[in-house]
Design a protein around this motif. Structure first.
Motif, PDB file in Angstrom:
ATOM      1  N   THR A 115       0.770  -1.472   0.225  1.00 36.96           N
ATOM      2  CA  THR A 115       0.335  -0.161  -0.194  1.00 36.96           C
ATOM      3  C   THR A 115       0.586   1.344   0.238  1.00 36.96           C
ATOM      4  N   GLU A 161      -7.654   5.674   2.018  1.00 37.61           N
ATOM      5  CA  GLU A 161      -6.885   5.575   0.723  1.00 37.61           C
ATOM      6  C   GLU A 161      -6.303   7.556   1.413  1.00 37.61           C
ATOM      7  N   ASN A 172       1.314  -4.866   2.748  1.00 34.50           N
ATOM      8  CA  ASN A 172      -0.488  -5.207   3.182  1.00 34.50           C
ATOM      9  C   ASN A 172      -0.391  -6.459   4.433  1.00 34.50           C
ATOM     10  N   ALA A 176      -4.735   3.864   5.511  1.00 33.16           N
ATOM     11  CA  ALA A 176      -5.124   2.720   4.094  1.00 33.16           C
ATOM     12  C   ALA A 176      -6.579   2.995   3.494  1.00 33.16           C
TER      13      ALA A 176
END
Ligand code: PMP
Length: 361
Positions: free
Chosen positions: A68, A233, A210, A230
């Motif tokens: 991520t 976003e 992740n 995360a």
């Protein structure tokens, strides 16, 4: 217009084509009738910018899909706390290599949250090199192993990564991000303040595998929780919008004008060699870093006399070579020659150093 050659350790030079593009789009970004500085971070037009920046970062750095990317605030220094709060959650242990001031700060911060061990240190050598590593000092049950890949103040960098087996390697890449290809898959987490190679200050990039994004320690602030950041976003709150936009332009420059990170690395290695080759021959200036640990981003050197160092820094500035004074904790000189410093800037600096040597050596 008279632009200087800015050797600052950060914030530092940005590529001129990037500044020109940003200037051209200042009042009206792509027909939106507004500057990127003014637009809502929730607007579709800004959504295109942040998504575009992430896609380009993934492409240029070849970031695997199981990682991520986070665009955050708080500087690399906030990661000194966020990394342990989010990752030191299983055994509660972490190993650190002390290779300079920032890795030492990262270690000290982490000691607040768990059992931290110094696996190696070059403090006794005044951080003039990356310390030798003894695998017996690495703990196989540590939650992570932390290094600083490029040491901005001392001008040193890792040539080889420590082999930490199954223990995730975490690296501060603030002063070397985008300077050369990095095999992201070798790391559990990478972080960097943007103000050297990526964008103006205000943006911090985190690239995290992740499976390491889990429940953080109790009482971890929501804004320090990778999981929350995360899931949202990078929009759990207002992101550093303008810096992210410049980051996108810088990535476009690296991809389209430089030719990607392998080409960027070649430029940087050749550029640094101009300065190191001069230092190796000089009878006045001496490089600060051990040859086996030399950074291609930050080059430290001294004359051996504090007065002469000060004279050099002053006269260099008068000629348009600015911010060559070494970090306040070590003195001497430091030329930070990040991606946006043209080779010509280093060649002209070396010509000036040569002349200074003839006059003062
Ligand atoms: N790590 C390194 C390697 C740095 O060079 C710096 C800043 N010069 C920091 C961390 C601290 O970064 P920030 O100011 O973004 O917190």
């Amino acid at each position: 217009m008279n632009r200087v050659y800015n050797f600052s350790a950060g914030p530092s030079m940005l590529p001129v084509p990037v500044l020109e593009k940003a200037a051209g789009e200042m009042l009206d970004y792509e027909g939106s009738g507004q500057s990127v500085m003014e637009m809502s971070h929730r607007s579709p037009v800004y959504g295109g910018i942040i998504k575009g920046a992430e896609m380009l970062l993934r492409e240029v750095m070849e970031i695997p899909d199981d990682y991520t990317v986070l665009f955050l605030q708080g500087g690399a220094s906030s990661q000194f706390a966020m990394v342990p709060m989010n990752l030191m959650t299983k055994s509660g242990k972490a190993d650190y290599i002390l290779s300079g001031q920032f890795s030492t700060k990262a270690y000290k911060e982490a000691t607040k949250y768990g059992d931290c061990k110094v696996a190696a240190s070059s403090k006794d050598d005044n951080f003039s090199k990356i310390p030798g590593l003894d695998k017996n000092e690495f703990r196989s049950d540590a939650d992570y192993f932390h290094i600083c890949l490029n040491n901005t103040i001392y001008g040193t960098a890792y040539r080889e990564l420590p082999n930490t087996g199954d223990v995730p390697l975490v690296a501060d890449i603030s002063s070397c991000i985008l300077s050369r290809p990095i095999d992201v898959s070798k790391f559990g987490l990478l972080y960097a303040g943007a103000q050297k190679n990526v964008a103006p200050a205000g943006l911090t990039i985190v690239i995290v595998r992740n499976d390491l994004i889990g429940e953080p320690m109790e009482k971890t602030p929501e804004m320090f929780t990778y999981k929350t950041l995360a899931e949202n976003e990078s929009m759990a709150n207002t992101p550093p919008c303008y810096s992210i936009y410049i980051c996108k332009l810088v990535l476009e420059w690296i991809k389209n004008e430089v030719g990607g990170l392998p080409a960027m690395e070649k430029r940087n290695v050749d550029k640094a060699a101009v300065l190191y080759d001069f230092l190796d021959k000089s009878t006045l200036f001496t490089g600060g870093a051990d040859k086996g640990s030399r950074s291609i981003m930050n080059v430290t050197f001294v004359t051996g006399s504090d007065e002469l160092d000060a004279k050099f820094v002053k006269e260099a500035a008068q000629k348009g070579f600015v911010n060559l004074k070494g970090h306040r904790s070590v003195g001497g000189m430091r030329a930070s020659i990040y991606n946006a410093m043209p080779r010509e800037g280093v060649e002209k600096l070396v010509a000036f150093m040569d002349q200074f040597e003839k006059e003062n050596g």
